[in-house]
Design an enzyme around this catalytic site. Sequence first.
Site, mmCIF file in Angstrom:
data_model
loop_
_atom_site.group_PDB
_atom_site.id
_atom_site.type_symbol
_atom_site.label_atom_id
_atom_site.label_comp_id
_atom_site.label_asym_id
_atom_site.label_seq_id
_atom_site.Cartn_x
_atom_site.Cartn_y
_atom_site.Cartn_z
ATOM 1 N N CYS C 149 -47.703 -0.437 -20.853
ATOM 2 C CA CYS C 149 -46.458 -1.072 -21.305
ATOM 3 C C CYS C 149 -45.966 -0.476 -22.624
ATOM 4 O O CYS C 149 -44.849 -0.023 -22.720
ATOM 5 C CB CYS C 149 -46.634 -2.569 -21.454
ATOM 6 S SG CYS C 149 -46.846 -3.387 -19.870
ATOM 7 N N HIS C 150 -46.832 -0.517 -23.642
ATOM 8 C CA HIS C 150 -46.356 -0.046 -24.943
ATOM 9 C C HIS C 150 -47.320 0.923 -25.597
ATOM 10 O O HIS C 150 -47.302 1.116 -26.805
ATOM 11 C CB HIS C 150 -46.063 -1.231 -25.866
ATOM 12 C CG HIS C 150 -45.148 -2.222 -25.235
ATOM 13 N ND1 HIS C 150 -45.612 -3.352 -24.604
ATOM 14 C CD2 HIS C 150 -43.813 -2.226 -25.071
ATOM 15 C CE1 HIS C 150 -44.598 -4.010 -24.101
ATOM 16 N NE2 HIS C 150 -43.485 -3.347 -24.371
#
Lengths: 530, 281, 185
Positions: C149-150
Amino acid sequence: MSGLSTYEPKSGLTRWLDKRLPIIRLAHDSFVAYPTPRNLNYFWTFGAMLSLCLVVQIVTGIVLAMHYTPHVDHAFASVQRIDRDVPFGWLIQNIHSVGASMFFLAVYIHMFRGLYYGSYKAPREVLWILGCIIYLLMVVTGFLGYTLPWGQMSFWGATVITNILGAVPFVGESIQVWIRGGGSIDQPTLSRFFSLHYLLPFVIAGVVALHVWALHEAGQNNPAGVDVKSKADTVPFTPYATIKDLFAVILFVILFATFVFFMPNALGHADNYIPANPLQTPPEIVPEWYLLPFYAILRAFDFNIGPIDSKLAGVIGMFASIAVLFVLPWIDTSRVRSMRYRPIARQFFLIFVVACLILGWCGGQNPGLILAKPADFSATLTWVSGGEVRSEQFTAPSEGEYEEFAQAQRDRLAEQGATMTSITRENARTATITGVFGGTQSTETVTGATPDAMEEAITHAKEEVGSGAAFFSVERRSPYTFTVTTLSQIATFYYFFFFLVLLPLLGLREKPGRVPDTIAKPVLTEQGAA
Amino acid sequence: MLRALTAAAAAAIAIVGVAFAAAEAEHPQDYPFSFDSPVGNYDMAAVQRGFQVYNQVCAACHAMEHLSYRHLGEEGGPFALYRVRDHETGEMTMQIGKPEHGGTFVDVVDNPYVRAIAEEAIISDIDPNSGQLTDRPGRISDRFRQPFPNEIAARASNGGAYPVDLSVITAARHGGADYIRSLLMGYSGEVNGTLYENRYFPGGWLAMPAPLGEGVVAYNDPEVPQTVEQYATDVAYFLQWASDPHMEERKRMGIVVLAFLVVLAGLMYLAYKQVWRGESH
Amino acid sequence: MAEPAANAHQGDDTTRRDFIFIAAGAASAVGVAATVWPFIDQMNPAADTRALSTTEVDLSAVVLGQQIKVMWQGKPVFVRHRTADEIGRAQRDDFATLKDPQSDAERLVQEDGAAGRPEWIVLQASCTHLGCVPTFVEGSSFGGWFCPCHGSDYDTSGRIRRGPAPANLPPAPYVYLNETSIRIG
C-alpha cells in the site's frame, strides 16, 4: 401560523440566520410563543407522548437493524443474539417491542380524546384525516415489524393477513402473490417486509409534520370545544404546555419502563418464541393486542350477505371500520364540538368505548366460545330392548322418488307392527330397512354443557344400554347459544351504528347543554368560585 | 368522564392477559421460584444443578442452539467467576457466583470451570487441515453440542417426534418454568404405543418418555435430595435462566430507573405547579 | 426553560422556583445522558465476537522457508517457518538502529511467557501504518515483508525498518501445544 410572529432575534448571529433560514423563528412560533388554549386537560398531552414514541421506535429500530439479519434461516437466531450477546441488546429490543404497544396505547387514547371533544370537526377535518393516515401507517408498520422476529406468530400472522387480501374480488390472488413475492410467506416476503418496516416510520414522521402543521394552522381544540376568541383564552405554549407535557410524558415513561424492565413479554405471545414453521400452524393465531378489535370485526361476519361471501364481508367490515373515521367530520352533524355539552351523545360515546373494548376482548377469544345459553344441549335417545329384528332391501324406482319410496317402506313396516325402523342407504336407489317388532321401548334424555359434552353423554348412554338394543334413534336439540361471535356481532353493529346512525341523527335532534361563550369565561368563574 | 376513560384504558391492558390464557391441559403447579417476584433473582445453585441435569439427561435429545458454553460464565451466568480479596489474609481467591460485596468479575475466557465444561463436550467440526468432518473437544465459544446434526436425524432417532430446542422454552410455553417443572413431574406411567400420558401436556399424551428418575443425576451437594421433583425444579431454574439470561441485570436496572423516574416525576410536578401558579385553567 | 409569566409572587418564591427548575432540569439531563449510553455501547463488539475462538495451527504442513496465513478473530496471522539465513539476519539486526527497538527473541515469546523457537514466528498480518496485509518478498531490502500500500519494509522478524509504518508487526499471542502445533489466542 396564526397571527404575526413575535420572534425577535437577539444576537447578531441569530439576526444573520433569521434573514437566511428563519428556522429559529419557526421553532419559536410553533413551540414557544404558540398560543395554547388555557383549559387543556391531560388528554391533550398524548401528542407529546406519541412524538416520544415515534422517536423511540425509530432510534431503537435503527439500532436493531444494525444487528438483525432478514433471512429466514437467521432472523430468529439474530434476534436471540441481540437479546443475549449485543451490549444492552436485550434492553433495546425490549424497548422496541414494548414501545409498539405503548405507541398504540397512546394513539388510541389520543383518538378517543379527538372523538369525545369533537376535534375532527371544522376547521380541523384535514388534521383529523392526517391523523387517520398516521394511524393506518402505524398499523401497517406494526404488522410488518411483527413478522421480522420470524417466530410462529410472525409467520402465521403474516400468512393470515396476506390471505385477507385474497378476498378482494378478481385481483385478490394477484395482489396476494405480489405482496408475498411468491405463493407463500418466504424469504422474498421477509426481505421486503424488513425494507418497508424500515421505510414507513419515516413516512409516518413526514405525515406527523403535516399533522402538526395542520394543527398549528387550525389551532388546538380544547375541552370546551369553543374557538379561541381573545388572548385571555390562551397561554404561550412554552412554558405552560411544555411543562405539563413533560410531566405527563414522565408518567407515561414510568408505565413504559415498568413493562420494559419487569414484564417485557406480557404484551407478546409465547408462540413467537417458537421459530417459524411453515408445516405447523399454532393452535390459535391472534394478532397483537392493538389489532384485536379489527380481528374481532373480521370474524364477526360469519354469514354471507347476498353475493358477498362471509370472508369478503369480514374484510370489507374491517376496512370500513377504519374508513368510516375518514368521513367522520361530515357524518357528525352536531354543531357542538365537545361532548361535555352533549348529554345524550356522551352516553352513547361511553357505550362506544365499551363496544371497542368488547371487540378487543372478543378478538383474543376462540370465536366459538359459548358465553351464555338458556339451557344445556340435550338429546333424547329412544331404543327398543328385546323384540325381533327384521331387515330387507328395497330399491326405489328412480333417484328422484327415493325419499317418497323410503317413507312408504317405513309406513309399511309400522303398519306391520314395527316399534322402530331404520334405513341405511346404500346408493342412489337402494337401501336396507330394518325394523324391530315387539320388545319394550325406552327413552332417555341426556344433557351436556357443550356439544362435545353432549356427544360424550350420548356415547355413554349407548354403552350402558349396550347390545340389548338393535339401534337407537337420537334426537339432538341445540339451545340458542350466545358465543363470542355473537357478542362481537353486537359490538360490531354498535360500532357502525354509532358512526353511521347515531352521530348524524343526534346532531340534528339532540338539545345541547349551554356552551360557554369563551374558553376564559368558565375558567375564570370557576376560579372565582374557588 | 375522564375517570371512566382512564379506567377503560386500564381495562384494555387487563384484557390482553385474559385473551391469551387458553389452555386445555391441567394448569401447571405454581412453584415459588426465586425469580418470580419483580425483585427476585436466580437461585444460582439451582441453575448450576439444573445445567448438570440438562447436560446429563436432556442434552441427549434436546439441543439449545442459541446458547454457547461461554454464556455459562458471563456476568449473570451460573458459573460466572469472581476474584475476591480475603478480608483477613488479603489473599485473592476465585469464587463462582457473585459475592455479597466486592469481587471483580473474571472474563469468561479465563474461567477454568466453563472451559472444563466445554472441553467435556465432543464437537463435530471441519478439520482445518483435511477439510473433513472431525470430532474435537469443545471450546467456550462453541454452541452447546447438538445431539443430532439436523431435524431429520432427530426425528429418525425419536420415532418421528422432534425433541424441541430448549433455548427459549420457558418463554415459548404458557406457564413458563412452572409448566416445565410440572411436565417433568406429571407422568402417570400409562403408555400407549410410543406415547406417554402426562396430565400437564396439551392433549394428555406426549412422545417423550419420563426422562427423570430417582438418583439419575449425582449431585455434589449431599444436602440436596436426588429426587424427580428436585431435578425437575432445578432444570426449570436452568431453562428459565437460559431463556432470560439478563433478568437479574434487567430487574436491577429497572428498580434504579423507576426510582429515578418517580423522583423526576415529582420534580416535574412541582415545576408544573410552579409554572401554572397564578394562571387559571 | 423560559420564565413563566410574571406574577405577584416575588422574593423568596424566586429562590424556591429557581431551585425546582434547576433540579428538574438537572435530573432530566442526567436521565437523558444515562439513556444515551446503551445506544452507544450497543455498537461495541458483542459477547460472541469478543469470545471468538482460538485458532490451532498444524506446523508440520509448513515447509521450511514458507509461511501460511491463518485467520484468528477475523484477522490474518502469518505463521512463518524461517530459514537459518532469515533467523541469522533477524538476530544480527537486534543491534541495528530500529524505529521500534525489540529483539528477535522478545518477539518470539509465547503467550505464557515461555521462550519461543527461532524457526517459527507468529505475527499479526496487518501493516501498522494503515492495516494492509504485507507480502513476504524474497530479496527485498531487509529480507522480510513489504507492504504494497505505502511501501513499508519489515525485516525477517517483522520489525519496521523503512517506510511510513510507525511500529513493528505485532506478534500474535500463541503457545506451543506440542512439537508440531500451536494455538493462537
